[in-house]
Design a protein around this motif. Sequence first.
Motif: not given
Length: 88
Positions: A40-51
């Motif tokens: 689900s988070l593969l397409t999220a932004g870099a900040q979201t992926q870091q979180v």
Amino acid sequence: MTALQGLVDECHQCAGLFRLGRDVEAALTMVDVFEGAQQSLLTAGAQTQQVWAQLLTQMLECQERQDWLGLADFMEYELMQLLEQPSS
């Protein structure tokens, strides 16, 4: 039901199993939850992926210490909030 809602429901159910002390059953469900969250988070932004990476690390540390209530809290609050926020 959307895939996201299904994942959030599964996350809530898994947290409930940890709270009930059914850690073996919850751990099996947790694998599916983590895989779904990752997808689900593969397409999220870099900040979201870091979180997500930080949150995953904290949850795995809880599992390592067998802190089932802490793990349930992370899943039920932080992870669900991260999944439900709009993509950044």
